[in-house]
Design a protein around this motif. Sequence first.
Motif, PDB file in Angstrom:
ATOM      1  N   UNK A 302      74.565  27.838  21.931  1.00  0.00           N
ATOM      2  CA  UNK A 302      75.841  27.354  21.056  1.00  0.00           C
ATOM      3  C   UNK A 302      75.393  27.772  19.812  1.00  0.00           C
ATOM      4  N   UNK A 332      74.829  19.334  28.607  1.00  0.00           N
ATOM      5  CA  UNK A 332      75.779  18.457  27.686  1.00  0.00           C
ATOM      6  C   UNK A 332      77.125  18.621  28.147  1.00  0.00           C
ATOM      7  N   UNK A 333      77.784  17.809  28.826  1.00  0.00           N
ATOM      8  CA  UNK A 333      79.205  18.150  29.213  1.00  0.00           C
ATOM      9  C   UNK A 333      80.150  18.757  28.102  1.00  0.00           C
ATOM     10  N   UNK A 334      79.702  18.559  26.837  1.00  0.00           N
ATOM     11  CA  UNK A 334      80.544  18.868  25.951  1.00  0.00           C
ATOM     12  C   UNK A 334      80.305  20.586  25.786  1.00  0.00           C
TER      13      UNK A 334
ATOM     14  N   UNK B  54      77.423  11.599  25.496  1.00  0.00           N
ATOM     15  CA  UNK B  54      77.535  12.928  26.057  1.00  0.00           C
ATOM     16  C   UNK B  54      76.538  12.709  27.716  1.00  0.00           C
ATOM     17  N   UNK B  75      87.809  18.382  20.256  1.00  0.00           N
ATOM     18  CA  UNK B  75      87.296  19.602  19.531  1.00  0.00           C
ATOM     19  C   UNK B  75      88.423  19.712  18.201  1.00  0.00           C
ATOM     20  N   UNK B  76      87.893  20.902  17.428  1.00  0.00           N
ATOM     21  CA  UNK B  76      88.714  20.961  16.433  1.00  0.00           C
ATOM     22  C   UNK B  76      90.243  20.797  16.766  1.00  0.00           C
ATOM     23  N   UNK B 168      65.522  17.284  15.026  1.00  0.00           N
ATOM     24  CA  UNK B 168      65.491  18.233  16.131  1.00  0.00           C
ATOM     25  C   UNK B 168      66.663  19.292  16.125  1.00  0.00           C
ATOM     26  N   UNK B 169      67.516  19.036  14.967  1.00  0.00           N
ATOM     27  CA  UNK B 169      68.386  20.009  14.505  1.00  0.00           C
ATOM     28  C   UNK B 169      69.511  20.069  15.546  1.00  0.00           C
ATOM     29  N   UNK B 172      74.804  18.933  15.689  1.00  0.00           N
ATOM     30  CA  UNK B 172      75.997  19.541  15.516  1.00  0.00           C
ATOM     31  C   UNK B 172      77.133  19.867  16.421  1.00  0.00           C
ATOM     32  N   UNK B 173      76.363  19.320  17.701  1.00  0.00           N
ATOM     33  CA  UNK B 173      77.457  19.557  18.909  1.00  0.00           C
ATOM     34  C   UNK B 173      78.961  18.947  18.763  1.00  0.00           C
ATOM     35  N   UNK B 174      79.287  17.912  18.391  1.00  0.00           N
ATOM     36  CA  UNK B 174      80.213  17.252  17.989  1.00  0.00           C
ATOM     37  C   UNK B 174      81.210  18.083  17.040  1.00  0.00           C
ATOM     38  N   UNK B 176      81.061  20.847  16.453  1.00  0.00           N
ATOM     39  CA  UNK B 176      81.656  22.341  16.995  1.00  0.00           C
ATOM     40  C   UNK B 176      81.175  23.640  16.204  1.00  0.00           C
ATOM     41  N   UNK B 177      81.641  23.730  14.977  1.00  0.00           N
ATOM     42  CA  UNK B 177      81.461  24.869  14.185  1.00  0.00           C
ATOM     43  C   UNK B 177      81.291  24.587  12.783  1.00  0.00           C
ATOM     44  N   UNK B 178      80.057  24.544  12.340  1.00  0.00           N
ATOM     45  CA  UNK B 178      79.839  23.939  10.940  1.00  0.00           C
ATOM     46  C   UNK B 178      80.689  24.283  10.032  1.00  0.00           C
ATOM     47  N   UNK B 179      80.809  25.951   9.629  1.00  0.00           N
ATOM     48  CA  UNK B 179      81.861  26.365   8.612  1.00  0.00           C
ATOM     49  C   UNK B 179      83.147  25.811   8.593  1.00  0.00           C
ATOM     50  N   UNK B 180      83.661  25.635   9.685  1.00  0.00           N
ATOM     51  CA  UNK B 180      84.930  25.122   9.871  1.00  0.00           C
ATOM     52  C   UNK B 180      85.080  23.457   9.353  1.00  0.00           C
TER      53      UNK B 180
END
Lengths: 503, 503
Positions: A302, A332-334, B54, B75-76, B168-169, B172-174, B176-180
């Motif tokens: 990811x 993870x289902x996501x 999740x 998602x976004x 644990x870093x 960010x899964x939820x 999705x994309x940090x820079x957005x």
Amino acid sequence: MLEKTDLSKTIINDEYKKSEKIFKARLGELQRKAWELKIPIILVFEGWHVSGMAEDINRFILSLDPRGYNFHTMCIPCYEDSLKPFIVRFWSEIPARGKIAIFDRSWYSTAIIECLGKEKSEKRMEKCLEEINYFERQLADDGYLILKFFLHISEKEHKERFKDLKKNDTLFILDENENKGRQDLDFVHNYNEYLPFVEKLLEKTDMRYAPWKIVEANDRGFATLKIMMTATHAIETYIEQVTRIPAEQTIKYLNIETRDIPELNGSILEKVDISKKMPADEYRKSKKLYQQKLEALQYELFKKKRSMIVVFEGWDAAGKGGDIYRLVENLNPRIYGVLPVGSPNDVEKAHHYFWRFCEAIPKVGHITIFDRSWYGRVLVERVEGFCSEEEWKRAYREINEFEEILTKAGAIVLKFWLQIDKDTQLERFNSRQYDPEKKWKITADDWRNRSRWEDYKIAADEMLQKTSTTNAKWIVVESNDKQYSRIKVLKTTVEALEKELKI
Amino acid sequence: MLEKTDLSKTIINDEYKKSEKIFKARLGELQRKAWELKIPIILVFEGWHVSGMAEDINRFILSLDPRGYNFHTMCIPCYEDSLKPFIVRFWSEIPARGKIAIFDRSWYSTAIIECLGKEKSEKRMEKCLEEINYFERQLADDGYLILKFFLHISEKEHKERFKDLKKNDTLFILDENENKGRQDLDFVHNYNEYLPFVEKLLEKTDMRYAPWKIVEANDRGFATLKIMMTATHAIETYIEQVTRIPAEQTIKYLNIETRDIPELNGSILEKVDISKKMPADEYRKSKKLYQQKLEALQYELFKKKRSMIVVFEGWDAAGKGGDIYRLVENLNPRIYGVLPVGSPNDVEKAHHYFWRFCEAIPKVGHITIFDRSWYGRVLVERVEGFCSEEEWKRAYREINEFEEILTKAGAIVLKFWLQIDKDTQLERFNSRQYDPEKKWKITADDWRNRSRWEDYKIAADEMLQKTSTTNAKWIVVESNDKQYSRIKVLKTTVEALEKELKI
């Protein structure tokens, strides 16, 4: 192709009206014929921003029965779309057999946006062109009629129309929403920057099976008529061809060369040592180990913006479901999704066989597991005669091209063939048949497929040989022992991820 | 609902494993039963960002056959989505009959994002809640089983888990994309700001037909089990209900009150003066005038970010196609689209009847013309018995609610009923039948419908009466004279746009 175009062509209004009426009626008729013959038609419109495309398209679609066409206009690209391989989003938009899809700007404008003014733009463009050529050729091979128009105007006309539009304040239709900005489309404003670029694009994609037609659009009536006439002629010619050549003819031609291949090649599957086993305690230990690794690796995938495609094929009752269960147990289902592939429904059948998989192609950062896949074309469809010999033979190359597009876009592609022997299958079938809790798992189809074991073996062998490519190899999984099979799948996946993500 | 929750509940690991196994098998079995009975199921998961959603969902879906469920994660949001009424995008995601749709965050989180921290947030929220309640009730009425889980943890637990995740870093899964950026989801980080808000939301949407279940999620095993047990129980109960009550029972109950209504009400259609005519030269002049006005008005609509929905219903051969042709003749295909509505295909039939129209609901700035529509429910489906009496009776309210959502989102809704008399229809049928160029236009269906003229009249009359609402009135168009009909449609559309756009 553009510079030598004579843009002075015009037509008198009266003549236009007379001709338009004739061609409208003719197009309506042809649409109905193509519908009956189940011919899918793709019409692409590209051209200058102010070439009158929208008006021309409207004239054109007014000839058509709205039940028979779909209109696709370019709009602000969805962020989600940019996370998938370039051409995949267009695969989803191909028309069903008998229908017409009209593209008001298409993969061509999208390719330009993806490349122009960006780093390594030449390389990017080459990749896009390759994907486009695969896409159009595969569709044409599948019986799609593809016609591409470029609406061309002179620089002088271009300048004047822009001025008019600005005056009337109607410039923003393509731009959709001003505050979101469409700077990426600015190139169309700059005639001289755009021209050589388009020239190259047109040259490289002007194929016999998907030709470009330059439309001289300084005179709007002329442009409309030329589009109508060209489309009429192309559809007529195509219908003539289709109704003349019987489908069997091509098949007979190809029949000769195939017969002896399996014997010459020997069998890959026969050499597999399916006796491999794994003891229970080693299984438990390995399962825990690899599942934990996989859990961490999915987040690496990811973060590194890669994607993964895992294809499962194999004999009925070889354990695909069980292997997939262990593979995703800690995921993870996501991030991951499983697509079970059964027989296509009517809508799916009415499209090219790739169509129904495109939605599930994972976006960057994600994993899709295909429980059966596009390989159905060269397995069940071949063996059961659901497609013609010409079609499944062509499919090896098509599939290799399709997977090449995926891997070049950064996808890690793993393909597992689960191998068991005939006795093991029988044992499992019987245990399912007589267990009330498992009985639903077995159907008449399973028994029927079993009775054609030899035919499936020949098909599977040829598939393994012809579609094991550098970037998308087949992994044969010895699956008589379920535990061995599960661990091999887990381990192979973990190792592939570690290698590709450089961990 | 949240504050009184006892979050100290836990479960011992051994007990968890034993119970999980039992419920997994049970859920798999229930899924197959629901599939056979064609019961569609919607499971919504909402909760704190770090409540373990999740993982819980994955445990849950591992019980299921992947062929039988769809997983939707937030998602976004696509920019395109935000151009349509709030709930419409979720209509597109409802499961087919027999399937399960699992929502990992849903219209609830989306509503919060749409409202929180924005201007007039209370009013916005009310509108969202109204749309949600319509949506869920309409689905429940149509036989959808809806179950909603809220995963609740204590503030202390919330804080600790956030700390762990950051370490644990894997936060960010939820996102999705940090820079957005997903600043709009920041609210879930702030426990105390979010709590009262969610409380209110839960209270207002906890319906008998779509209940909330608070899941105490401090202990992860407990949460997983509670979800499994609750779902098992709900599906079991529902299956029992469905198999017990025969469908006819409800219909009989409703049969009594309906019989005499048409006679009491008199007929709207009988009072229409269909003799109205327009001479050819007036027609030509008016057509030009209104088409030009409409061409300009479409861009005004676009600029003012409004949308328009035009519904055409009426007798076969009343001239819908011709009226639509003149309506769109000068419009821009990038702005308008025509959706011809015929009998639903198998996939469409397997969903709620609104489902197949949602894709075509125009986004802001656009126009969709429906050539037949959702009114099929109270016309052809009623007359031909394709739905039950209870279903079409309920549909008047459902349709009014549906159109209310559209108009409140800024859509201008126009509904034309094209009225001709029986003789005129016969004339047109005959002229089609014997003209080789028009013959394709007429089918056996048309003749069959004609033979049921009186039934259709009763249905149309009741429809016109019950679905003429303040914001979405029916306009009966006298259509014996085609030219009169076309101009009335054009003129009405132009005037409605001028009024709504204040021109």
